[in-house]
Design a protein around this motif. Structure first.
Motif, PDB file in Angstrom:
ATOM      1  N   SER A 173       0.834  -1.209   0.000  1.00 55.87           N
ATOM      2  CA  SER A 173       0.000   0.000   0.000  1.00 55.87           C
ATOM      3  C   SER A 173       0.860   1.247   0.000  1.00 55.87           C
ATOM      4  N   GLN A 174       1.915   1.233   0.815  1.00 59.31           N
ATOM      5  CA  GLN A 174       2.795   2.397   0.879  1.00 59.31           C
ATOM      6  C   GLN A 174       3.523   2.617  -0.449  1.00 59.31           C
ATOM      7  N   LEU A 175       3.962   1.533  -1.080  1.00 57.63           N
ATOM      8  CA  LEU A 175       4.689   1.643  -2.344  1.00 57.63           C
ATOM      9  C   LEU A 175       3.752   1.866  -3.528  1.00 57.63           C
ATOM     10  N   GLU A 176       2.492   1.471  -3.330  1.00 56.94           N
ATOM     11  CA  GLU A 176       1.510   1.483  -4.416  1.00 56.94           C
ATOM     12  C   GLU A 176       1.979   0.610  -5.570  1.00 56.94           C
ATOM     13  N   VAL A 177       2.589  -0.518  -5.196  1.00 56.73           N
ATOM     14  CA  VAL A 177       3.120  -1.488  -6.160  1.00 56.73           C
ATOM     15  C   VAL A 177       2.847  -2.883  -5.625  1.00 56.73           C
ATOM     16  N   GLN A 178       2.385  -3.785  -6.495  1.00 53.76           N
ATOM     17  CA  GLN A 178       2.190  -5.172  -6.083  1.00 53.76           C
ATOM     18  C   GLN A 178       3.526  -5.895  -6.120  1.00 53.76           C
ATOM     19  N   LEU A 179       3.867  -6.532  -5.008  1.00 56.19           N
ATOM     20  CA  LEU A 179       5.153  -7.221  -4.888  1.00 56.19           C
ATOM     21  C   LEU A 179       5.032  -8.735  -5.063  1.00 56.19           C
ATOM     22  N   PHE A 180       3.876  -9.283  -4.736  1.00 53.71           N
ATOM     23  CA  PHE A 180       3.666 -10.726  -4.832  1.00 53.71           C
ATOM     24  C   PHE A 180       2.436 -11.042  -5.678  1.00 53.71           C
ATOM     25  N   LEU A 181       2.515 -12.173  -6.363  1.00 50.40           N
ATOM     26  CA  LEU A 181       1.350 -12.755  -7.008  1.00 50.40           C
ATOM     27  C   LEU A 181       0.848 -13.878  -6.111  1.00 50.40           C
ATOM     28  N   ARG A 182      -0.444 -13.903  -5.861  1.00 51.80           N
ATOM     29  CA  ARG A 182      -1.012 -14.900  -4.967  1.00 51.80           C
ATOM     30  C   ARG A 182      -1.997 -15.763  -5.748  1.00 51.80           C
ATOM     31  N   VAL A 183      -1.615 -16.996  -5.998  1.00 57.36           N
ATOM     32  CA  VAL A 183      -2.467 -17.925  -6.747  1.00 57.36           C
ATOM     33  C   VAL A 183      -2.625 -19.203  -5.936  1.00 57.36           C
ATOM     34  N   LYS A 184      -3.844 -19.464  -5.454  1.00 56.21           N
ATOM     35  CA  LYS A 184      -4.141 -20.680  -4.682  1.00 56.21           C
ATOM     36  C   LYS A 184      -3.140 -20.885  -3.547  1.00 56.21           C
ATOM     37  N   LYS A 185      -2.983 -19.860  -2.744  1.00 53.47           N
ATOM     38  CA  LYS A 185      -2.120 -19.881  -1.565  1.00 53.47           C
ATOM     39  C   LYS A 185      -0.627 -20.017  -1.890  1.00 53.47           C
ATOM     40  N   LEU A 197       2.782 -18.215  -3.409  1.00 52.44           N
ATOM     41  CA  LEU A 197       3.339 -16.884  -3.607  1.00 52.44           C
ATOM     42  C   LEU A 197       4.453 -16.911  -4.637  1.00 52.44           C
ATOM     43  N   SER A 198       4.496 -15.885  -5.461  1.00 49.07           N
ATOM     44  CA  SER A 198       5.637 -15.670  -6.347  1.00 49.07           C
ATOM     45  C   SER A 198       5.822 -14.168  -6.497  1.00 49.07           C
ATOM     46  N   LEU A 199       7.044 -13.743  -6.668  1.00 47.82           N
ATOM     47  CA  LEU A 199       7.350 -12.319  -6.774  1.00 47.82           C
ATOM     48  C   LEU A 199       6.965 -11.781  -8.146  1.00 47.82           C
ATOM     49  N   THR A 200       6.430 -10.586  -8.165  1.00 47.41           N
ATOM     50  CA  THR A 200       6.229  -9.885  -9.430  1.00 47.41           C
ATOM     51  C   THR A 200       7.593  -9.398  -9.917  1.00 47.41           C
ATOM     52  N   GLN A 201       7.647  -8.844 -11.113  1.00 44.50           N
ATOM     53  CA  GLN A 201       8.903  -8.307 -11.629  1.00 44.50           C
ATOM     54  C   GLN A 201       9.425  -7.201 -10.713  1.00 44.50           C
ATOM     55  N   ALA A 202       8.523  -6.341 -10.260  1.00 41.22           N
ATOM     56  CA  ALA A 202       8.925  -5.282  -9.326  1.00 41.22           C
ATOM     57  C   ALA A 202       9.382  -5.886  -8.003  1.00 41.22           C
ATOM     58  N   GLY A 203       8.713  -6.962  -7.572  1.00 41.01           N
ATOM     59  CA  GLY A 203       9.084  -7.624  -6.332  1.00 41.01           C
ATOM     60  C   GLY A 203      10.470  -8.226  -6.380  1.00 41.01           C
ATOM     61  N   VAL A 204      10.841  -8.814  -7.524  1.00 36.83           N
ATOM     62  CA  VAL A 204      12.189  -9.396  -7.686  1.00 36.83           C
ATOM     63  C   VAL A 204      13.258  -8.328  -7.517  1.00 36.83           C
ATOM     64  N   ALA A 205      13.070  -7.199  -8.199  1.00 41.59           N
ATOM     65  CA  ALA A 205      14.064  -6.114  -8.118  1.00 41.59           C
ATOM     66  C   ALA A 205      14.130  -5.531  -6.707  1.00 41.59           C
ATOM     67  N   TYR A 206      12.972  -5.328  -6.080  1.00 45.10           N
ATOM     68  CA  TYR A 206      12.945  -4.731  -4.743  1.00 45.10           C
ATOM     69  C   TYR A 206      13.530  -5.700  -3.710  1.00 45.10           C
ATOM     70  N   ALA A 207      13.258  -6.998  -3.871  1.00 43.47           N
ATOM     71  CA  ALA A 207      13.804  -7.990  -2.938  1.00 43.47           C
ATOM     72  C   ALA A 207      15.331  -8.005  -3.000  1.00 43.47           C
TER      73      ALA A 207
END
Length: 305
Positions: free
Chosen positions: A46-58, A60-70
């Motif tokens: 919410s603070q970043l206003e960017v989705q960091l994870f994809l959530r599919v059937k419990k 988790l995987s990182l989005t492209q932005a999530g990979v770079a930020y991680a």
């Protein structure tokens, strides 16, 4: 102006979840509940206003932005942890250095000399890591690296330390052999080879004026230390760097059987990031290394060729 930095709790929750790809394992690592981890990550997104994870059937995987930020957050937390440990270790005094060194040089040349360094700088803590290959300093916590090769290193400056001179040595049963060790005799003995430098004996023979003999015969070893131990056991004649066998020569486990040596093209250097030039702790270590290298080379030795 207030810094736009997420809370430490949110960053640690994100880092742990990204590394494990699991809220459950992140919660175990941080001794928190799964709901607390999920809440921290939601607040961070919410603070970043960017989705960091994809959530599919419990799952988790990182989005492209999530990979770079991680990747970036992981580096920051690693550096913060290192700085915290430095302060705790040194009680706020002395500072610390993190150095990469190829293992053989570390064991046989650097570590035996470190007590002298600590006598002059008892409050400066050294952290030493083994590295065989070059790397880019950017993105690491290393303050410098002691390595063999050419002086050039992208984004870094390099100080020459010493050349690598190869000498012919024997040990074991061959120590007491009374027969003269002529170049021709050496060439006909069992020759011990390093796999990565199979031309060394041929180059030595050329310098010695020995012709028409097979200089590739004999056992081959993956590591220089193996060839040295084979020579100490009396298996044959090894052509090895002088600095690696200094203790063995002094203790009588090996002896030099020819005054003909071979200088390799590379040399040993200490390299450090350009942006760290002038940092006091690094300057202490560089100056000390130069003194040690000069003592090792001898008073009449020349600098880099």
């Amino acid at each position: 102006m207030r810094r736009r930095i997420p809370s430490m709790g949110a960053l640690m929750a994100f880092d742990a979840t990204a590394r494990h790809a699991s809220v459950t394992r992140a919660a175990d690592e941080l001794s928190l509940t799964e709901s607390a981890i999920s809440r921290q990550i939601s607040q961070l997104e919410s603070q970043l206003e960017v989705q960091l994870f994809l959530r599919v059937k419990k799952r988790l995987s990182l989005t492209q932005a999530g990979v770079a930020y991680a990747r970036d957050v992981g580096k920051v937390l690693e550096r913060l942890e290192r700085d915290t440990l430095d302060v705790m270790t040194n009680e706020g005094e002395g500072g610390a250095l993190e150095i990469a060194v190829c293992p053989t040089v570390c064991k046989l040349w650097l570590i035996p000399r470190l007590p002298d360094f600590y006598e002059s700088h008892p409050k400066l803590t050294m952290s030493i890591s083994a590295r065989n290959n070059r790397f880019l300093f950017r993105g690491t916590t290393f303050d410098g690296a002691l390595f063999y090769g050419a002086a050039s290193w992208p984004g870094a400056r390099s100080d020459f330390l010493f050349d690598r001179e190869l000498i012919a040595v024997v040990g074991g049963r061959l120590l007491q052999d009374p027969a003269p060790w002529t170049p021709e005799r050496i060439a006909q003995e069992r020759l011990l080879h390093l796999v990565t430098r199979l031309d060394s004996w041929r180059d030595w023979a050329e310098s010695a004026g020995v012709e028409g003999l097979n200089m590739l015969k004999g056992p081959r070893f993956d590591m220089q230390l193996m060839a040295i131990e084979a020579a100490c056991a009396g298996l044959g004649v090894a052509l090895v760097p002088r600095f690696m066998v200094a203790a063995d020569l002094l203790e009588g486990r090996l002896r030099i059987v020819s005054d003909i040596s071979l200088r390799e093209e590379g040399a040993y250097y200490f390299s450090y990031p350009e942006e760290k030039a002038g940092e006091p702790q690094l300057e202490f270590f560089r100056s000390w290394l130069q003194v040690q290298a000069q003592r090792f080379r001898g008073p009449d030795a020349a600098g880099p060729q």
